[in-house]
Design an enzyme around this catalytic site. Structure first.
Site, mmCIF file in Angstrom:
data_model
loop_
_atom_site.group_PDB
_atom_site.id
_atom_site.type_symbol
_atom_site.label_atom_id
_atom_site.label_comp_id
_atom_site.label_asym_id
_atom_site.label_seq_id
_atom_site.Cartn_x
_atom_site.Cartn_y
_atom_site.Cartn_z
ATOM 1 N N SER A 95 7.726 58.050 43.423
ATOM 2 C CA SER A 95 6.576 58.002 42.530
ATOM 3 C C SER A 95 5.725 59.270 42.687
ATOM 4 C CB SER A 95 5.770 56.731 42.806
ATOM 5 O OG SER A 95 4.898 56.442 41.749
ATOM 6 N N MET A 96 4.480 59.185 43.111
ATOM 7 C CA MET A 96 3.691 60.399 43.312
ATOM 8 C C MET A 96 4.381 61.343 44.285
ATOM 9 S SD MET A 96 -0.260 60.916 44.720
ATOM 10 C CE MET A 96 0.167 60.716 46.465
#
Length: 255
Positions: A95-96
């Protein structure tokens, strides 16, 4: 190289494997912390020396101010990573963490430093694919609902209001960073990219995941798994095997 590197507040080395000759840097998701990757570190040791990033604002770094933009995040990680670039290193980000892995790789290559031998981007659309998202603008309850939707946060933390209130500022900073991120047009890394994605991830479509292909000048592969945003929790063994084979092959080419 970097004799004080073990004292870094950013890096956790749960299962040191200095003789392995190859490393994996693991970058957590928004709101995540280094222990998320403890099982992966344990599974890959001693064949791979695994480093797990501990972002500011959580757990033992709770007093450190969070970072609310990707460029500053990536710059800070590059500074911490430099002493560890003495052996071939691959990046894994979820994700991030996938965005940060990509931006750190770009910076290393542009600075003439050893970039990753492979980049594994999990649970995140390509840097060039944007969505209008505003979780970081919600009140605390709104952020908690998002965390519950994605099922990436320990349910024990979600049920403990005192703990939750302590980590929410860091989570909000992370969401601000990733939701306001805009990539440089046409940028690409020279490392091969492997994308892992869930077939029912509400935050990444198959097309958005495939678009990572444009962000590397080397080989590209995509692996689709059943599941949502945190599909990797149910497919850890398979993902670890893919990473292990890829890293060992890339490491031999570098040596």
């Amino acid at each position: 190289m970097g004799e004080n590197r073990e004292n870094s507040a950013w890096i956790r080395r749960f299962h040191p494997a200095p003789e392995s000759g190859v490393r994996l840097l693991c970058l957590p998701h928004a709101g995540g912390s280094a222990p998320f990757y403890f099982p992966m570190s344990r599974a890959l040791s001693p064949a791979v020396d695994v480093l797990c990033l501990q972002y500011p604002g959580r757990q033992d770094r709770r007093q450190d101010p969070g970072i609310d933009n990707i460029p500053d995040y990536a710059d800070a990680i590059v500074a911490e990573l430099k002493p560890w670039l003495d052996v071939p290193t691959a990046f894994f980000g979820h994700s991030m963490g996938a965005v940060l892995a990509y931006e750190v790789a770009l910076r290393l290559e542009r600075d003439g430093l050893p970039g990753p031998i492979a980049l594994f981007a999990s649970g995140r659309r390509a840097p060039s694919r944007y969505r209008e998202e505003n979780v970081h603008r919600r009140d605390d309850d709104g952020i908690v609902k998002e965390m519950q939707l994605l099922s990436g946060t320990d349910s024990r933390i979600l049920g403990d209001e005192e703990i939750l209130r302590m980590v929410l500022p860091a989570i909000r900073s992370d969401y601000t960073a990733v939701e306001t991120y805009r990539s440089e047009a046409g940028a690409a890394v020279s490392a091969p990219i492997t994308v892992f994605t869930g077939d029912s991830d509400p935050r990444t479509s198959l097309e958005e995941a495939e678009a990572w292909r444009a962000h590397t000048t080397a080989e590209f592969d995509i692996r689709v798994f059943p599941g949502g945003h945190f599909f990797l929790a149910n497919h850890a063994d398979e993902i670890i095997e893919i990473i292990s084979k890829s890293i060992s092959g890339a490491g031999r080419k570098q040596s």
